[in-house]
Write a protein that holds these residues in place. Sequence first.
Motif, PDB file in Angstrom:
ATOM      1  N   LEU A 124       8.080   1.758  -7.321  1.00 24.75           N
ATOM      2  CA  LEU A 124       8.885   2.510  -6.164  1.00 24.75           C
ATOM      3  C   LEU A 124       9.104   3.923  -6.551  1.00 24.75           C
ATOM      4  O   LEU A 124       9.187   4.540  -5.709  1.00 24.75           O
ATOM      5  CB  LEU A 124       9.738   2.141  -5.426  1.00 24.75           C
ATOM      6  N   VAL A 171       4.926  -2.667   0.030  1.00 22.50           N
ATOM      7  CA  VAL A 171       4.806  -0.946  -0.633  1.00 22.50           C
ATOM      8  C   VAL A 171       3.360  -1.060  -0.223  1.00 22.50           C
ATOM      9  O   VAL A 171       2.735   0.622  -0.179  1.00 22.50           O
ATOM     10  CB  VAL A 171       5.043  -1.011  -1.867  1.00 22.50           C
ATOM     11  N   LEU A 214      11.397   5.275  -0.845  1.00 20.65           N
ATOM     12  CA  LEU A 214       9.652   5.343   0.186  1.00 20.65           C
ATOM     13  C   LEU A 214       9.831   5.724   0.740  1.00 20.65           C
ATOM     14  O   LEU A 214       9.250   6.989   1.236  1.00 20.65           O
ATOM     15  CB  LEU A 214       9.624   3.545   0.761  1.00 20.65           C
TER      16      LEU A 214
END
Length: 548
Positions: A124, A171, A214
């Motif tokens: 991430l 993700v 994100l």
Amino acid sequence: MAYIWRKDGDNPTGDAAKWFLPLALLLIATLTVAVYWPVLQNGFIDFDDEDYVTANMVVRQGLTLKGLIWAFTTFQAGNWHPLTWLSHMLDVELFGLNPIGHHATNLLLHAVNSLLLCALLHRLTGLLGRSAVVAMLFAIHPLHVESVVWVAERKDVLSTLFWLLTMGAYVWYVGKPSLKRYLPVAAFFALGLMAKQMLVTLPVILLLMDYWPLNRLTPRQEKHQTKKIDIKFLLIEKIPLVALSAAASLVILRAHASAKALFNVDGESLLLHSGNALLSYVKYIRNMFWPVDLALFYPFEPSAVTALKVAGAAVLLAGLTGLSVAQGRKRPYLAFGWFWYLITLFPVIGFIRVGGQALADRYTYIPLIGLFLMIVWGIAGVAGKWRKGFPAMAGVAVIVVAILSVLTVTQIRYWQNSYDLFAHALAVVKRNWLAHNNMGILYAQHNRNDEAIYHFQESVRLNPKGVVGFRNLGNAYQSVGRNTEAIEAYRQAVWINPNDAESHYRLGLAYLLGGNSDFAQQEYRQLLRLNESYASLLLDSIRILGKH
């Protein structure tokens, strides 16, 4: 091998980048197993482990078709978690009732969770050093001992596995949104809910991930065009997950209600429980920084929920919330970590209280991730401003991990057996009526009746509304021939809960032993209304010992 560290001091470049991630994962796995290795010497605990494994006749049969159906239809132990039941059945299939195998499964799941957390944070954020430190803190913090070493808390480590897998799948989905990529997200999420309903807040956490790291709310350049995802789209894509959460919430509330585990939620008690919830948010933070005197049970004490304490907790929480929001643009990880903590802890914080505890260490298994991230990212941000900041940060991290490891090993030893566990709880937590009750049971099992009576007396003194405590006290009195006192204890249990069938049955037997069959007949008539099985048992005793 020559390599150069990035300017932020977190990740290596060049040749080192190829082996740094595997090395970090190996270190985390080794540390986790080394710290928790003593748990393999622990036995089962005489508290919930019997309900989940040792005295559960369905689980003891291993994996069977009957067990599969039962797992999906039962509200045993006041919960609905079929995947957890199946995991216990698999352990019995593989290891029988040898506690080593059951503990090893919990340890394996915890180690995998720690590795997944490191890999996920690295994926991430791209920052491996910080991700590894967060994962290490998660792996060895003493507050997590309860979730790992207690066989009955398999649901914690198992559900967290699917929590992290859901995040990883999300993700992947965000990289190229499509139905094909969305299905694994929903599948992992559904499996997690079938292990423990703690995952009901995960859709909100996924929305929080959209904010950071994100950054789906931030305009981005794609093919010479500025593109920004509409917030409506982010909300709509969570609807199927929210629907699963809502369904799981209804099921678990029904399960709690079936076990009579939900406490009164009228206006007065709701206000009291809300105050305790605010205090618990703060206490968990305190225990994170000072993880000593941890125990299996912390009794809910209404007198401890004062207006001044609640106001202080509310001001502190509001201040931290305001600070994290104010820093949202410059340091988005603060808002992410703080709201992760608040949101994930919400279902178990006690606004609607389940059980007699004020708080529980096991509830922090997922929520502390948010606080760990805030601390590690925040310290790294400060360290990055000094030339030798990162080496100093690494040194501090080593010291902290070492201290936490020692505390965790010590905490694991308290779980070696039931006696050590409850004795420790009595030593560190005042007015611990549940520990007194369970210690009394242990003494009674070994015919140490005087000590058992003392602990049961203490339990009902501290918890005068405890039906089980009075019933156990009556049993202890009866075992030493003090039938008159046993009758009084059973009568107290019946007065507290007139619908408790076992208390009526015990009282009826005590009347019979005292030669009062008329009163025993009254209890029999009560049992005809409450429980036919107990009524039948008492009737058999009346026919043998009393008058027709």
